[in-house]
Write a protein that holds these residues in place. Structure first.
Motif, short mmCIF file in Angstrom:
data_model
loop_
_atom_site.label_atom_id
_atom_site.label_comp_id
_atom_site.label_asym_id
_atom_site.label_seq_id
_atom_site.Cartn_x
_atom_site.Cartn_y
_atom_site.Cartn_z
N ALA A 154 0.83 -1.20 0.00
CA ALA A 154 0.00 0.00 0.00
C ALA A 154 0.87 1.26 0.00
N ALA A 155 1.96 1.23 0.77
CA ALA A 155 2.84 2.40 0.85
C ALA A 155 3.58 2.63 -0.46
N GLU A 171 15.81 16.14 2.15
CA GLU A 171 14.70 16.59 1.30
C GLU A 171 13.35 16.03 1.75
N MET A 172 13.32 15.34 2.90
CA MET A 172 12.04 14.83 3.39
C MET A 172 11.24 15.94 4.09
N PHE A 173 11.98 16.93 4.61
CA PHE A 173 11.32 17.99 5.37
C PHE A 173 11.47 19.32 4.65
N ALA A 174 10.56 20.23 4.88
CA ALA A 174 10.61 21.55 4.24
C ALA A 174 11.86 22.29 4.69
N ASN A 175 12.45 23.05 3.75
CA ASN A 175 13.67 23.80 4.05
C ASN A 175 13.42 24.80 5.18
N ASP A 230 2.09 0.30 15.77
CA ASP A 230 1.24 1.10 14.88
C ASP A 230 2.09 1.85 13.84
N PHE A 231 3.31 1.40 13.63
CA PHE A 231 4.21 2.01 12.66
C PHE A 231 3.61 2.10 11.25
N PRO A 232 2.91 1.04 10.73
CA PRO A 232 2.38 1.11 9.36
C PRO A 232 1.33 2.20 9.13
N VAL A 233 0.73 2.73 10.20
CA VAL A 233 -0.28 3.76 9.99
C VAL A 233 0.21 5.15 10.40
N LYS A 234 1.48 5.27 10.71
CA LYS A 234 2.07 6.56 11.03
C LYS A 234 2.48 7.28 9.75
N GLY A 235 2.54 8.60 9.81
CA GLY A 235 2.86 9.39 8.63
C GLY A 235 4.25 9.16 8.08
N ILE A 236 5.17 8.69 8.90
CA ILE A 236 6.55 8.48 8.46
C ILE A 236 6.70 7.19 7.67
N ALA A 280 5.21 5.51 4.97
CA ALA A 280 5.26 5.50 3.51
C ALA A 280 6.46 6.27 2.95
N PRO A 281 6.68 7.52 3.39
CA PRO A 281 7.85 8.22 2.83
C PRO A 281 9.18 7.57 3.19
N LEU A 282 9.29 7.02 4.41
CA LEU A 282 10.53 6.37 4.81
C LEU A 282 10.78 5.13 3.95
N LEU A 283 9.74 4.36 3.69
CA LEU A 283 9.90 3.14 2.89
C LEU A 283 10.23 3.48 1.44
N ASN A 284 9.55 4.48 0.89
CA ASN A 284 9.83 4.89 -0.49
C ASN A 284 11.27 5.38 -0.65
N ARG A 285 11.69 6.22 0.26
CA ARG A 285 13.06 6.75 0.16
C ARG A 285 14.08 5.64 0.41
N ALA A 286 13.75 4.68 1.24
CA ALA A 286 14.65 3.55 1.47
C ALA A 286 14.88 2.78 0.18
N ILE A 287 13.83 2.60 -0.61
CA ILE A 287 13.97 1.85 -1.86
C ILE A 287 14.79 2.65 -2.88
N TYR A 288 14.55 3.95 -2.99
CA TYR A 288 15.37 4.78 -3.88
C TYR A 288 16.83 4.75 -3.44
#
Length: 701
Positions: free
Chosen positions: A353-354, A462-466, A525-531, A533-541
């Protein structure tokens, strides 16, 4: 005393000519008695006696004139030490070391340093006689195997073809080679010539590594040096090029940093440096530097395409152009092939899903397989692998081969993964072992939280706003395996007990990202936290981008290419400057690791098996070669003392008559001028005595 033209000594036979003539002209005076002149008899005897003395003096003078003329033309020399049996016919072994590294490309009004060195070497070869032997050693060479030769014409022909090289070897390396050659020669005259600009940073790599060469470079060896560095040159060099990114996405901003150094002797203003990506100029800037100064130049551009990205920065031309380019290579997949391996298909629902939210579906090709089938899969066709679980795997060899070939794996425990199975999985992948767990799968009221977070890790760039302070809300973790960091690990996110929540572990070629908890709601409850999906996506890149790990390879050094992914018997090597080479894997001693050393040109080297890119690397020049600081005379003499050089050392200059200096050092000071002057003085005395003798004879007659 030694005679350089001993054949002329046969001219001593000519010294007998005055004696023969003297003997032939001898005549007895007739005695005529005059009674009236009896009182003059005594006076006449005195005059005849005087004439005879002058004739003997003339004989001696004429003989000496011939002797000194013969000595003059035989070129006598006086050696500083006596060497028995020495003659001009003694054979010579000459080793000529030519520095053809790119610092020798500096051009003066007398030509480039290299061309001057070639001219000197040609003159040195020309003075060798039949039976002498020589060899030319170049410092900018990969192949150090050279052989001594008596074919001087061939050596002079090879000398004409000698060009500037990107390769930079320490001068000491060539001196060792010369010492080895000289020590094996049976010739009496042993000479080493060094033609170089004598840079201070390229004499040797480490002074501690210098050895005693007194047995090879003994008293019989003469060492001659020609220091050709006589100009203040302007030279900027790019000493480093790197990416400011560690995660690359097509269509996103990419940043590079080039370090430029003024390694010359003059200040430089408003030089231009440009950045090229896949041959296209994408940015440029002006730069000014004082001598010895370094500056970092940053370029921001957009990554338009994926696959192999060839990057280089380039300065405008100056007096040394070889160091005006520096290369960097990365591999960014156009679309990431991702393999998801699970013990149970339900284990991967939150992960899938992420990875299929927003634009991720455009970037990933996701293949899901049971973990039990891992040994039957071609893992090398995937850019990254996610493993959730560990219970159903029994054969770990495929995963180990994948990691050793540069693959990257993200690990999660599965819903039903036991401590013992996760421990076995980690141990078989050469990751730190685990021995305990914390928490409960049945009590979700109490939980554990994040401790320290390494916000400098590439996953968070680049995960957080400048301008905003990065903040990650900790999930509530009910149950987890307590990981160990190990010697090669880096804690990306820690638990409040200092153990890793997310651990990056580096192996020889590949990487592991290891999570301590399962991506399901039973463990946290890690899979439903806001971090999540972005953490997993960036890990794959992050895990799918392959850096050029050999980017620090300098020209002439080896490249190591893993051959475990090959399916065809040939490797095609695409080299810079549109050159290519084909190597048969069957001819290699090691069929798993290819050691390639024909890296004589700077640029990107690509290794292709069939249609598959199996390896690549950027090759650059050695930055030390760009530094135009030179050795003082005392520095080189100290070096000779350090290696315990026992021979004679002479520093020569190509502006002077160095052939004469070599002859004098070889045989001593020539005396022919002195003998010629003596012969002329004797001739003047002979003329005066001869004139006086004729007057006396006339009076007697």
């Amino acid at each position: 005393m030694v005679f350089l033209n001993p054949a002329v000594l046969f001219g001593f036979l000519a010294a007998s000519i005055p004696i023969i003539i003297h003997l032939l002209n001898l005549r007895k005076l007739k005695k005529i008695e005059f009674s009236t002149l009896a009182f003059l008899k005594e006076l006449q005897k005195n005059k005849i006696k005087k004439v005879k003395i002058k004739q003997w003096i003339l004989l001696a003078l004429r003989t000496l004139i011939i002797i000194f003329l013969v000595l003059s033309f035989s070129r006598p020399t006086i050696k500083s030490t006596a060497i028995g049996g020495t003659s001009s016919a003694a054979k010579t072994t000459a080793v000529i070391i030519i520095d053809n590294t790119f610092s020798m490309s500096v051009i003066t009004d007398k030509g480039s340093y290299l061309n001057r060195a070639k001219k000197i070497a040609s003159n040195l070869l020309s003075r060798l006689q039949e039976g002498d032997e020589a060899v030319i050693i170049t410092t900018g060479s990969i192949n150090s195997k050279v052989s001594i030769s008596t074919n001087i014409a061939k050596l002079k022909s090879d000398l004409k073809d000698l060009q500037i090289s990107y390769i930079s070897n320490p001068l000491h390396k060539s001196i060792i080679q010369a010492a080895d050659i000289i020590s094996k020669s049976d010739n009496f005259n042993k000479e080493i010539y060094i033609l170089s600009d004598f840079q201070s940073k390229t004499l040797y790599e480490d002074k501690k590594g210098l050895s005693d060469f007194s047995k090879l470079l003994n008293q019989q060896v003469r060492l001659y040096s020609f220091d050709l560095s006589d100009k203040d040159a302007a030279n900027l060099s790019i000493t480093e090029l790197k990416s400011n990114n560690q995660i690359f996405e097509v269509g996103k901003t990419i940043s590079f940093e080039a370090t430029v150094t003024n390694s010359g002797n003059l200040n430089i203003t408003n030089s231009v440096i440009s950045l090229f990506i896949n041959g296209q100029r994408t940015a440029q800037q002006n730069i000014s530097l004082n001598t010895g100064e370094s500056k970092k130049v940053n370029f921001d551009t957009q990554l338009k395409n994926g696959n192999l990205i060839e990057v280089f920065a380039e300065l405008e031309d100056d007096e040394i152009n070889a160091d005006n380019k520096r290369f960097f290579t990365i591999f960014v997949p156009e679309k990431i092939n991702l393999l998801l391996l699970t013990d149970d298909i339900n284990d991967g629902q939150f992960v899938k899903a992420a990875l299929t939210k927003n634009d991720s579906i455009k970037s990933f090709n996701i293949t899901e397989k049971p973990l039990s089938l891992v040994s039957a899969l071609n893992l090398n066709s995937y850019n990254s692998i996610i493993i959730i679980g560990g219970e159903s795997i029994n054969n770990y060899s495929q995963l180990n081969d994948y990691l050793s070939s540069g693959g990257n794996i993200i690990l999660f425990p599965g819903l039903k993964t036991t401590l013992s199975k996760y421990k076995t999985l980690l141990e078989n992948l050469s990751a730190p072992s685990i021995n305990q767990y914390k928490g409960s799968l049945t009590n979700q009221k109490a939980g554990y939280n994040f401790g320290n977070i390494d916000y400098l890790h590439p996953l968070f760039t680049e995960m957080f706003a400048n301008g905003k302070k990065p903040v990650i809300q900790s999930p509530n973790i009910y149950y987890y395996f307590k990981l160990n960091t190990g010697s090669l690990g880096r804690n990306v996110i820690e638990m409040d007990d200092k153990s890793p929540f997310l651990l990056e572990y580096s192996l020889n070629s590949g990487k592991l990202l290891i999570f301590n908890t399962s991506p399901n709601l039973t463990w946290s409850d890690f899979p439903v936290k806001g971090i999540f999906a972005p953490l997993l996506n960036r890990a794959i890149y992050y895990m799918s981008t392959k850096y050029n790990l050999a980017d620090n390879v300098t020209a002439g050094n080896e490249l190591f290419i893993n051959l475990t992914n090959t399916t065809y018997p040939l490797v095609n090597i695409n080299k810079p400057e549109n050159k290519s080479e084909i190597v048969s894997i069957d001819t290699l001693q090691d069929k798993r690791l290819f050691k390639y050393n024909n890296t004589e040109t700077i640029g990107t080297y690509k290794f292709v098996n069939g249609k598959d890119l199996i390896g690549y690397s950027s090759v650059n020049v050695n930055p030390l070669e760009s530094d135009l600081k030179y050795l003082a005379d005392s520095d080189f003499e100290d070096y000779l003392k350090t290696i315990n050089f026992k021979g004679s050392y002479f520093k020569l200059n190509d502006n002077e008559n160095y052939i004469k200096s070599i002859n004098q050092s070889r045989f001593g000071a020539e005396l022919w001028r002195i003998f010629l002057i003596i012969a002329l003085l004797l001739a003047i005395i002979e003329m005066a005595v001869s004139k006086s003798s004729k007057k006396d004879l006339a009076k007697i007659g």
